[in-house]
Design a protein around this motif. Structure first.
Motif, PDB file in Angstrom:
ATOM      1  N   ALA A  24     -47.628 -18.757 -56.448  1.00 15.38           N
ATOM      2  CA  ALA A  24     -47.163 -18.064 -57.648  1.00 15.38           C
ATOM      3  C   ALA A  24     -47.400 -16.558 -57.545  1.00 15.38           C
ATOM      4  O   ALA A  24     -46.542 -15.758 -57.949  1.00 15.38           O
ATOM      5  CB  ALA A  24     -47.860 -18.628 -58.877  1.00 15.38           C
ATOM      6  N   ASP A  25     -48.545 -16.163 -57.002  1.00 12.23           N
ATOM      7  CA  ASP A  25     -48.850 -14.741 -56.824  1.00 12.23           C
ATOM      8  C   ASP A  25     -47.861 -14.082 -55.863  1.00 12.23           C
ATOM      9  O   ASP A  25     -47.396 -12.968 -56.108  1.00 12.23           O
ATOM     10  CB  ASP A  25     -50.278 -14.552 -56.305  1.00 12.23           C
ATOM     11  CG  ASP A  25     -51.334 -14.939 -57.330  1.00 12.23           C
ATOM     12  OD1 ASP A  25     -50.992 -15.098 -58.522  1.00 12.23           O
ATOM     13  OD2 ASP A  25     -52.503 -15.100 -56.922  1.00 12.23           O
ATOM     14  N   LEU A  26     -47.553 -14.783 -54.774  1.00  8.31           N
ATOM     15  CA  LEU A  26     -46.583 -14.247 -53.819  1.00  8.31           C
ATOM     16  C   LEU A  26     -45.203 -14.130 -54.453  1.00  8.31           C
ATOM     17  O   LEU A  26     -44.490 -13.155 -54.214  1.00  8.31           O
ATOM     18  CB  LEU A  26     -46.500 -15.134 -52.573  1.00  8.31           C
ATOM     19  CG  LEU A  26     -47.539 -14.887 -51.503  1.00  8.31           C
ATOM     20  CD1 LEU A  26     -47.426 -15.932 -50.398  1.00  8.31           C
ATOM     21  CD2 LEU A  26     -47.404 -13.502 -50.900  1.00  8.31           C
ATOM     22  N   ASP A  27     -44.833 -15.107 -55.254  1.00  6.85           N
ATOM     23  CA  ASP A  27     -43.536 -15.068 -55.928  1.00  6.85           C
ATOM     24  C   ASP A  27     -43.448 -13.835 -56.826  1.00  6.85           C
ATOM     25  O   ASP A  27     -42.441 -13.123 -56.815  1.00  6.85           O
ATOM     26  CB  ASP A  27     -43.345 -16.347 -56.741  1.00  6.85           C
ATOM     27  CG  ASP A  27     -41.937 -16.493 -57.266  1.00  6.85           C
ATOM     28  OD1 ASP A  27     -40.982 -16.249 -56.484  1.00  6.85           O
ATOM     29  OD2 ASP A  27     -41.769 -16.861 -58.449  1.00  6.85           O
ATOM     30  N   ALA A  28     -44.513 -13.567 -57.555  1.00  5.76           N
ATOM     31  CA  ALA A  28     -44.537 -12.391 -58.425  1.00  5.76           C
ATOM     32  C   ALA A  28     -44.486 -11.093 -57.613  1.00  5.76           C
ATOM     33  O   ALA A  28     -43.769 -10.153 -57.973  1.00  5.76           O
ATOM     34  CB  ALA A  28     -45.784 -12.412 -59.300  1.00  5.76           C
ATOM     35  N   ALA A  29     -45.229 -11.055 -56.508  1.00  4.69           N
ATOM     36  CA  ALA A  29     -45.231  -9.857 -55.657  1.00  4.69           C
ATOM     37  C   ALA A  29     -43.854  -9.618 -55.048  1.00  4.69           C
ATOM     38  O   ALA A  29     -43.371  -8.479 -55.007  1.00  4.69           O
ATOM     39  CB  ALA A  29     -46.276 -10.000 -54.550  1.00  4.69           C
ATOM     40  N   ILE A  30     -43.229 -10.682 -54.582  1.00  2.00           N
ATOM     41  CA  ILE A  30     -41.894 -10.561 -53.990  1.00  2.00           C
ATOM     42  C   ILE A  30     -40.904 -10.066 -55.043  1.00  2.00           C
ATOM     43  O   ILE A  30     -40.095  -9.170 -54.768  1.00  2.00           O
ATOM     44  CB  ILE A  30     -41.434 -11.907 -53.390  1.00  2.00           C
ATOM     45  CG1 ILE A  30     -42.262 -12.229 -52.148  1.00  2.00           C
ATOM     46  CG2 ILE A  30     -39.946 -11.877 -53.056  1.00  2.00           C
ATOM     47  CD1 ILE A  30     -42.124 -13.664 -51.651  1.00  2.00           C
TER      48      ILE A  30
END
Length: 71
Positions: A24-30
């Protein structure tokens, strides 16, 4: 398939929760990086690749913890 012990099941459950949060954190960062006109496309691609690897591990953990039972 062998059923995991309670201790192993707890460890795998913790890993699953951690991987889901990281995904989820990576999705937000992307998403945030993609909105920037100065975004580093190579960085975004690396993050997407990492996100895909996390998704694969999440599916593996879910299959171990919640196996399909054909009735």
């Amino acid at each position: 398939m062998l059923t995991p012990t309670k201790e192993l099941e707890a460890q795998l459950g913790l890993e699953l929760a951690t991987k889901r949060q990281e995904h989820a954190d990576l999705d937000a960062a992307i998403h945030t990086l993609s909105q920037s006109p100065l975004a580093d496309r190579m960085l975004i691609q690396r993050l997407k690749k990492r996100k895909l690897a996390l998704k694969d591990r999440i599916v593996q953990l879910e299959n171990i913890l919640l196996p399909d039972i054909i009735a």
